[in-house]
Design a protein around this motif. Structure first.
Motif, mmCIF file in Angstrom:
data_model
loop_
_atom_site.group_PDB
_atom_site.id
_atom_site.type_symbol
_atom_site.label_atom_id
_atom_site.label_comp_id
_atom_site.label_asym_id
_atom_site.label_seq_id
_atom_site.Cartn_x
_atom_site.Cartn_y
_atom_site.Cartn_z
ATOM 1 N N LEU A 1 0.807 -1.257 0.026
ATOM 2 C CA LEU A 1 0.019 0.254 -0.002
ATOM 3 C C LEU A 1 0.724 1.360 0.132
ATOM 4 N N GLY B 1 0.579 8.182 1.189
ATOM 5 C CA GLY B 1 0.937 9.754 1.178
ATOM 6 C C GLY B 1 0.322 10.191 2.356
ATOM 7 N N GLY B 2 -0.461 11.237 2.364
ATOM 8 C CA GLY B 2 -1.180 11.752 3.409
ATOM 9 C C GLY B 2 -2.090 10.936 4.230
ATOM 10 N N ALA C 1 7.778 13.150 -4.857
ATOM 11 C CA ALA C 1 6.348 12.659 -4.399
ATOM 12 C C ALA C 1 5.826 12.764 -2.826
ATOM 13 N N PRO D 1 -5.669 18.418 0.739
ATOM 14 C CA PRO D 1 -4.474 17.863 1.473
ATOM 15 C C PRO D 1 -3.800 16.640 0.866
ATOM 16 N N GLY E 1 2.774 12.682 -4.828
ATOM 17 C CA GLY E 1 2.640 11.593 -5.502
ATOM 18 C C GLY E 1 1.216 11.056 -5.716
ATOM 19 N N ALA E 2 0.413 11.220 -4.746
ATOM 20 C CA ALA E 2 -0.880 10.962 -5.052
ATOM 21 C C ALA E 2 -1.924 11.598 -5.875
ATOM 22 N N ILE F 1 -3.099 10.321 -9.154
ATOM 23 C CA ILE F 1 -3.839 8.805 -8.869
ATOM 24 C C ILE F 1 -5.451 9.111 -9.275
ATOM 25 N N GLY G 1 -8.755 17.524 -8.409
ATOM 26 C CA GLY G 1 -9.624 18.594 -9.057
ATOM 27 C C GLY G 1 -10.347 19.537 -8.104
ATOM 28 N N ALA G 2 -10.492 21.052 -8.370
ATOM 29 C CA ALA G 2 -11.420 21.550 -7.528
ATOM 30 C C ALA G 2 -11.629 22.956 -8.284
ATOM 31 N N ARG H 1 -13.302 26.891 0.766
ATOM 32 C CA ARG H 1 -13.159 25.741 1.367
ATOM 33 C C ARG H 1 -13.474 25.518 2.716
ATOM 34 N N ARG I 1 -10.295 5.143 -1.620
ATOM 35 C CA ARG I 1 -9.954 3.781 -1.887
ATOM 36 C C ARG I 1 -10.265 3.003 -0.640
ATOM 37 N N TYR J 1 -8.986 -0.154 1.652
ATOM 38 C CA TYR J 1 -8.026 -1.026 2.096
ATOM 39 C C TYR J 1 -8.414 -1.981 3.301
HETATM 40 P P1 FAD Z 1 -3.347 8.928 0.144
HETATM 41 O O1 FAD Z 1 -4.382 9.031 0.839
HETATM 42 O O2 FAD Z 1 -2.168 8.475 1.147
HETATM 43 O O3 FAD Z 1 -3.388 7.736 -0.937
HETATM 44 C C1 FAD Z 1 -4.661 7.838 -1.880
HETATM 45 C C2 FAD Z 1 -4.440 6.744 -2.963
HETATM 46 O O4 FAD Z 1 -3.226 7.113 -3.652
HETATM 47 C C3 FAD Z 1 -3.997 5.460 -2.464
HETATM 48 O O5 FAD Z 1 -4.786 4.342 -3.143
HETATM 49 C C4 FAD Z 1 -2.766 5.095 -2.468
HETATM 50 O O6 FAD Z 1 -2.086 3.936 -2.527
HETATM 51 C C5 FAD Z 1 -2.251 6.087 -3.679
HETATM 52 N N1 FAD Z 1 -0.943 6.709 -3.752
HETATM 53 C C6 FAD Z 1 -0.370 7.679 -2.734
HETATM 54 N N2 FAD Z 1 0.738 7.925 -2.810
HETATM 55 C C7 FAD Z 1 1.303 7.305 -4.089
HETATM 56 C C8 FAD Z 1 2.324 7.056 -4.662
HETATM 57 N N3 FAD Z 1 3.503 7.901 -4.566
HETATM 58 N N4 FAD Z 1 2.516 6.456 -5.761
HETATM 59 C C9 FAD Z 1 1.582 5.442 -6.308
HETATM 60 N N5 FAD Z 1 0.148 5.656 -5.518
HETATM 61 C C10 FAD Z 1 0.219 6.512 -4.381
HETATM 62 N N6 FAD Z 1 -9.400 15.578 -3.552
HETATM 63 C C11 FAD Z 1 -9.711 16.360 -4.889
HETATM 64 O O7 FAD Z 1 -9.370 15.780 -5.762
HETATM 65 N N7 FAD Z 1 -10.317 17.644 -4.793
HETATM 66 C C12 FAD Z 1 -10.479 17.985 -3.643
HETATM 67 O O8 FAD Z 1 -10.882 19.392 -3.548
HETATM 68 C C13 FAD Z 1 -10.368 17.456 -2.302
HETATM 69 N N8 FAD Z 1 -10.636 17.891 -1.314
HETATM 70 C C14 FAD Z 1 -10.443 17.288 0.020
HETATM 71 C C15 FAD Z 1 -10.567 17.983 1.207
HETATM 72 C C16 FAD Z 1 -10.331 17.191 2.539
HETATM 73 C C17 FAD Z 1 -10.740 17.593 3.694
HETATM 74 C C18 FAD Z 1 -9.888 15.901 2.204
HETATM 75 C C19 FAD Z 1 -9.719 15.167 3.397
HETATM 76 C C20 FAD Z 1 -9.444 15.310 1.086
HETATM 77 C C21 FAD Z 1 -9.873 15.876 -0.026
HETATM 78 N N9 FAD Z 1 -9.514 15.303 -1.342
HETATM 79 C C22 FAD Z 1 -9.609 16.201 -2.390
HETATM 80 C C23 FAD Z 1 -8.945 14.234 -1.369
HETATM 81 C C24 FAD Z 1 -7.478 13.849 -1.283
HETATM 82 O O9 FAD Z 1 -7.020 15.176 -0.769
HETATM 83 C C25 FAD Z 1 -6.584 13.629 -2.582
HETATM 84 O O10 FAD Z 1 -6.865 12.586 -3.367
HETATM 85 C C26 FAD Z 1 -5.128 13.610 -2.538
HETATM 86 O O11 FAD Z 1 -4.398 13.694 -3.683
HETATM 87 C C27 FAD Z 1 -4.506 12.433 -1.652
HETATM 88 O O12 FAD Z 1 -3.339 12.350 -1.151
HETATM 89 P P2 FAD Z 1 -2.689 11.712 -0.223
HETATM 90 O O13 FAD Z 1 -1.094 11.808 -0.275
HETATM 91 O O14 FAD Z 1 -3.415 11.881 1.317
HETATM 92 O O15 FAD Z 1 -2.853 10.306 -0.503
#
Ligand code: FAD
Ligand code: EPU
Length: 338
Positions: free
Chosen positions: A47, A50-51, A88, A114, A118-119, A122, A126-127, A223, A335, A337
């Motif tokens: 798995l 990222g955040g 990433a 947030p 790197g994520a 995936i 967008g926003a 937001r 997603r 898990y």
């Molecule tokens: P994670 O939650 O850690 O991972 C998400 C997925 O990506 C998992 O499947 C993980 O395995 C995969 N992944 C992570 N890093 C990698 C890597 N380096 N290589 C391969 N796979 C990887 N999303 C939007 O699009 N627009 C918004 O406006 C938006 N607003 C949000 C507001 C809030 C309050 C919250 C909590 C979330 C929001 N999101 C939004 C969703 C989220 O922020 C995004 O999807 C963000 O890109 C996730 O990043 P992360 O690092 O936390 O990913």
């Protein structure tokens, strides 16, 4: 470098209690390859983390969690554009602010999302009328089965609404190591999204002459007015995608509910799932510590730090209700898990 039975509760924004059987924090390519080798030797699922802001942990993770912590950010002037190359593990919002503070336009509508860079590809984050793909140039990723590095162009990524090749044909095959964006010099503000436009009309007498930093501040204000801060109220942002329906379904629903919020996408219509859930009476409801945010019904919240099963149980009840009431299928955005 490999830890065992690591607590993932502080590492996912829904604050679900779960452990990783194995866990590695990687800061460079060499550490990433070692972690992959470890998983290969033991035939463990992986798995990439990222955040943790777009995952739902439904139980303990019976494999290796690889926490992407590679750092580094470069800005380079090209003819007609600024190129950003980011590792990433860099924070997405910090990257956005880094650009707008330098008066570089292109990412301002994506402020305050947030997670890590790197994520971002995936689900093609967008926003407010802008998506990652609008400025994306290419990325580099490690192929999990072989450890080889591969580059992906924008075409290779097959970006769509909350979608990319990494959720389709290349699912679970790659760990993204760096992302490259290009911000063209001929930037133009994109401020047509209704909530953003309304905010700018009220606070700036429209969008004329605004800088990227001013637009980013407006996006942050909009937001903050409806999305809960995960530090205060655990959540994963929108819990469902906005569903795409054909023209016939749209006409039927619009006939039954003239106030339905929907946007035309080619011949189809994208429905505001938040409106459907709100209309069905779920906004603000709580059950067993989990619930629906009171200012945005598309966001499920976990203030009582409920289990993954409680969160997914509530999501299932909502999706069943929306199917019964409107005949529309909701698909989770984060997603699940394992
Ligand atoms: P994670 O939650 O850690 O991972 C998400 C997925 O990506 C998992 O499947 C993980 O395995 C995969 N992944 C992570 N890093 C990698 C890597 N380096 N290589 C391969 N796979 C990887 N999303 C939007 O699009 N627009 C918004 O406006 C938006 N607003 C949000 C507001 C809030 C309050 C919250 C909590 C979330 C929001 N999101 C939004 C969703 C989220 O922020 C995004 O999807 C963000 O890109 C996730 O990043 P992360 O690092 O936390 O990913
Ligand atoms: N609405 C309601 N009641 C609600 C929620 C929304 O009536 O409880 C209505 C709003 O009034 C508005 C419409 O639904 O007319 C759309 O709402 P909003 O502008 O808040 O956007 P959204 O469609 O709910 C999407 C993204 C968000 C993104 C915003 C802004 C998806 C799944 N979600 O939300 O992304 O920040 O637009 O562009 O596409 C995320 O992916 O996690 C996320 C937060």
């Amino acid at each position: 470098m490999i830890e065992t039975h690591v607590d993932l509760q502080p590492l996912n924004t829904l604050a679900i209690a779960a452990r990783a059987e194995f866990f590695a924090r990687v800061e460079n390519l060499e550490q990433l390859r070692e972690a992959l080798q470890f998983a290969r030797n033991r035939k463990l699922p992986i798995l990439p983390l990222g955040g943790g802001s777009n995952i739902v942990l439904t139980g303990h993770y019976p494999g290796l969690v690889i926490h992407q912590d590679m750092r580094g950010l470069e800005l380079e002037r090209l003819g007609g554009a600024t190129q950003l190359t980011a590792a990433a593990g860099e924070n997405w919002h910090r990257l956005v602010m880094h650009t707008v503070e330098r008066d570089l336009g292109g990412l301002e509508n994506l402020a305050l999302i947030p997670g890590r860079i790197g994520a971002a590809p995936i689900q093609n984050i967008g926003a407010y009328g802008v998506e990652l793909r609008d400025t994306f140039h290419d990325l580099q990723a490690v192929h999990i089965p072989t450890g080889e590095l591969r580059e992906f162009s924008a075409d290779d990524c097959r970006f769509g609404y909350r979608d990319s090749v990494f959720k389709g044909a290349a699912r679970d095959q790659y760990i993204i190591t760096r992302v490259r964006l290009r911000l063209p010099d001929d930037w133009r503000a994109r401020v047509d999204y209704p909530a953003l436009k309304q905010y700018l009309d009220e606070h700036h007498e429209g969008a004329g002459g605004l800088t990227p930093a001013e637009i980013a501040r407006a996006v942050i204000a909009v937001r903050n007015s409806k999305l809960p801060d995960p530090q205060q109220i655990p959540n994963a942002g929108s819990f469902f995608k906005n569903p795409l329906v054909d023209a016939e379904t749209y006409r039927r629903l619009k006939g039954e509910h003239p106030e339905l919020v929907a946007f035309a996408v080619g011949d189809n219509w994208k429905l505001a799932a938040g409106w459907l859930i709100d209309r069905a009476g779920w906004r603000g409801r709580r059950c067993d510590g989990v619930g629906v945010h009171d200012r945005q019904a598309l966001v499920l919240v976990n203030p009582g730090r409920g289990t993954g099963a409680q969160v997914t149980g509530l999501a299932r009840q909502i999706a069943d209700d929306i199917r019964t009431r409107f005949g529309v299928e909701l698909e989770p955005e984060p997603r699940y898990y394992p």
